[in-house]
Motif scaffolding. Structure first.
Motif, PDB file in Angstrom:
ATOM      1  N   UNK A 150      -6.669  13.005 -12.192  1.00 33.39           N
ATOM      2  CA  UNK A 150      -6.529  13.651 -10.873  1.00 33.39           C
ATOM      3  C   UNK A 150      -6.111  12.624  -9.818  1.00 33.39           C
ATOM      4  N   UNK A 151      -6.697  11.441  -9.881  1.00 34.99           N
ATOM      5  CA  UNK A 151      -6.373  10.356  -8.950  1.00 34.99           C
ATOM      6  C   UNK A 151      -4.900   9.974  -9.057  1.00 34.99           C
ATOM      7  N   UNK A 152      -4.414   9.767 -10.289  1.00 36.39           N
ATOM      8  CA  UNK A 152      -3.038   9.300 -10.431  1.00 36.39           C
ATOM      9  C   UNK A 152      -2.022  10.409 -10.187  1.00 36.39           C
ATOM     10  N   UNK A 153      -2.329  11.644 -10.546  1.00 39.16           N
ATOM     11  CA  UNK A 153      -1.412  12.740 -10.225  1.00 39.16           C
ATOM     12  C   UNK A 153      -1.290  12.865  -8.702  1.00 39.16           C
ATOM     13  N   UNK A 154      -2.383  12.680  -7.990  1.00 40.73           N
ATOM     14  CA  UNK A 154      -2.328  12.694  -6.526  1.00 40.73           C
ATOM     15  C   UNK A 154      -1.452  11.561  -6.018  1.00 40.73           C
ATOM     16  N   UNK A 155      -1.617  10.366  -6.580  1.00 34.56           N
ATOM     17  CA  UNK A 155      -0.744   9.241  -6.204  1.00 34.56           C
ATOM     18  C   UNK A 155       0.716   9.586  -6.452  1.00 34.56           C
ATOM     19  N   UNK A 156       0.983  10.194  -7.590  1.00 34.11           N
ATOM     20  CA  UNK A 156       2.361  10.538  -7.954  1.00 34.11           C
ATOM     21  C   UNK A 156       2.961  11.516  -6.943  1.00 34.11           C
ATOM     22  N   UNK A 157       2.242  12.590  -6.660  1.00 35.62           N
ATOM     23  CA  UNK A 157       2.769  13.633  -5.773  1.00 35.62           C
ATOM     24  C   UNK A 157       2.906  13.145  -4.333  1.00 35.62           C
ATOM     25  N   UNK A 158       1.860  12.545  -3.800  1.00 31.86           N
ATOM     26  CA  UNK A 158       1.892  12.093  -2.409  1.00 31.86           C
ATOM     27  C   UNK A 158       2.876  10.932  -2.252  1.00 31.86           C
ATOM     28  N   UNK A 159       2.813   9.967  -3.160  1.00 32.73           N
ATOM     29  CA  UNK A 159       3.714   8.812  -3.066  1.00 32.73           C
ATOM     30  C   UNK A 159       5.175   9.200  -3.146  1.00 32.73           C
ATOM     31  N   UNK A 160       5.519  10.081  -4.067  1.00 34.86           N
ATOM     32  CA  UNK A 160       6.914  10.500  -4.218  1.00 34.86           C
ATOM     33  C   UNK A 160       7.421  11.211  -2.969  1.00 34.86           C
ATOM     34  N   UNK A 161       6.593  12.063  -2.408  1.00 36.96           N
ATOM     35  CA  UNK A 161       7.028  12.813  -1.221  1.00 36.96           C
ATOM     36  C   UNK A 161       7.148  11.917   0.003  1.00 36.96           C
ATOM     37  N   UNK A 162       6.191  11.043   0.223  1.00 36.76           N
ATOM     38  CA  UNK A 162       6.271  10.136   1.367  1.00 36.76           C
ATOM     39  C   UNK A 162       7.474   9.201   1.197  1.00 36.76           C
ATOM     40  N   UNK A 163       7.683   8.678   0.003  1.00 37.05           N
ATOM     41  CA  UNK A 163       8.833   7.795  -0.261  1.00 37.05           C
ATOM     42  C   UNK A 163      10.138   8.542   0.006  1.00 37.05           C
ATOM     43  N   UNK A 164      10.250   9.758  -0.511  1.00 37.98           N
ATOM     44  CA  UNK A 164      11.473  10.560  -0.328  1.00 37.98           C
ATOM     45  C   UNK A 164      11.755  10.752   1.157  1.00 37.98           C
ATOM     46  N   UNK A 165      10.736  11.100   1.914  1.00 36.33           N
ATOM     47  CA  UNK A 165      10.926  11.336   3.349  1.00 36.33           C
ATOM     48  C   UNK A 165      11.298  10.057   4.099  1.00 36.33           C
ATOM     49  N   UNK A 166      10.646   8.952   3.771  1.00 34.35           N
ATOM     50  CA  UNK A 166      10.959   7.690   4.444  1.00 34.35           C
ATOM     51  C   UNK A 166      12.388   7.243   4.159  1.00 34.35           C
ATOM     52  N   UNK A 167      12.804   7.349   2.916  1.00 35.49           N
ATOM     53  CA  UNK A 167      14.174   6.949   2.557  1.00 35.49           C
ATOM     54  C   UNK A 167      15.184   7.880   3.209  1.00 35.49           C
ATOM     55  N   UNK A 168      14.908   9.177   3.226  1.00 37.42           N
ATOM     56  CA  UNK A 168      15.820  10.146   3.842  1.00 37.42           C
ATOM     57  C   UNK A 168      15.962   9.865   5.341  1.00 37.42           C
ATOM     58  N   UNK A 169      14.870   9.500   6.007  1.00 34.88           N
ATOM     59  CA  UNK A 169      14.913   9.194   7.439  1.00 34.88           C
ATOM     60  C   UNK A 169      15.869   8.030   7.727  1.00 34.88           C
ATOM     61  N   UNK A 170      15.892   7.045   6.852  1.00 30.69           N
ATOM     62  CA  UNK A 170      16.754   5.885   7.048  1.00 30.69           C
ATOM     63  C   UNK A 170      18.226   6.221   6.873  1.00 30.69           C
ATOM     64  N   UNK A 171      18.518   7.321   6.172  1.00 34.05           N
ATOM     65  CA  UNK A 171      19.906   7.679   5.879  1.00 34.05           C
ATOM     66  C   UNK A 171      20.425   8.807   6.760  1.00 34.05           C
ATOM     67  N   UNK A 172      19.689   9.139   7.819  1.00 36.62           N
ATOM     68  CA  UNK A 172      20.140  10.192   8.735  1.00 36.62           C
ATOM     69  C   UNK A 172      21.225   9.671   9.628  1.00 36.62           C
TER      70      UNK A 172
END
Length: 172
Positions: A150-172
């Motif tokens: 449960x801990x690592x699935x949470x890391x996977x889901x939250x980390x992937x989404x935050x990373x995706x959003x941060x990278x997308x913000x830089x490419x706007x």
């Protein structure tokens, strides 16, 4: 097919994403342990983070230091170790997983189980922080194994989404 991703790693975004994921997943793991406690009350009187610190010479008056919230005494030193472990591994998972997707297989399930085996079955028993794996109750193994998933699935889901959003913000 390559084992490694070819896109560049945005290291600051990965660290921020892993840090955010580690905090959220640390809360998930604490909640998990309230539903399926891994240890008896007697063994939790000095929990593994406290025991580990005491093995390194930190006095019990520090390792058992608490703060009070809503009438509950809460072990802030244990929480520092708990969230430090959680965020360290979440950041590592995010960084390495961006370059080596194999570790993210099945949303981190196998990585979480590997961490549980390495620490709760291997390293901590070898150090005397927790009993040998064969001497731990089945309930402890079940709680810790499922809790690490449960801990690592949470890391996977939250980390992937935050990373995706941060990278997308830089490419706007």
């Amino acid at each position: 097919m390559s084992l490694f991703k070819k896109h560049p790693l945005d290291l600051p975004a990965a660290v921020i994403a892993g840090g955010a994921a580690g905090i959220v997943s640390g809360l998930v793991k604490l909640g998990w342990e309230n539903v399926l406690p891994p240890r008896t009350e007697e063994r939790d009187a000095t929990n593994p983070p406290q025991t580990l610190l005491e093995q390194f010479g930190v006095p019990a008056k520090v390792t058992h230091a608490t703060y009070t919230y809503a009438g509950h005494k809460l072990p802030w030193v244990s929480y520092v170790i708990h969230f430090g472990f959680s965020t360290t591994f979440a950041v590592l998972y995010q960084i390495v997983g961006e370059k080596l997707p194999l570790i993210k297989k099945d949303a981190g399930t196998w990585f979480g189980l590997t961490i549980w085996i390495a620490f709760h079955v291997g390293l901590m028993p070898a150090m005397g922080t927790v009993p040998a794996a064969k001497d731990q109750p089945t309930e402890e193994h079940v709680s810790e194994a499922l809790g690490h998933i449960a801990w690592m699935v949470t890391n996977d889901l939250v980390g992937a989404e935050v990373y995706r959003r941060l990278v997308a913000e830089k490419h706007k």
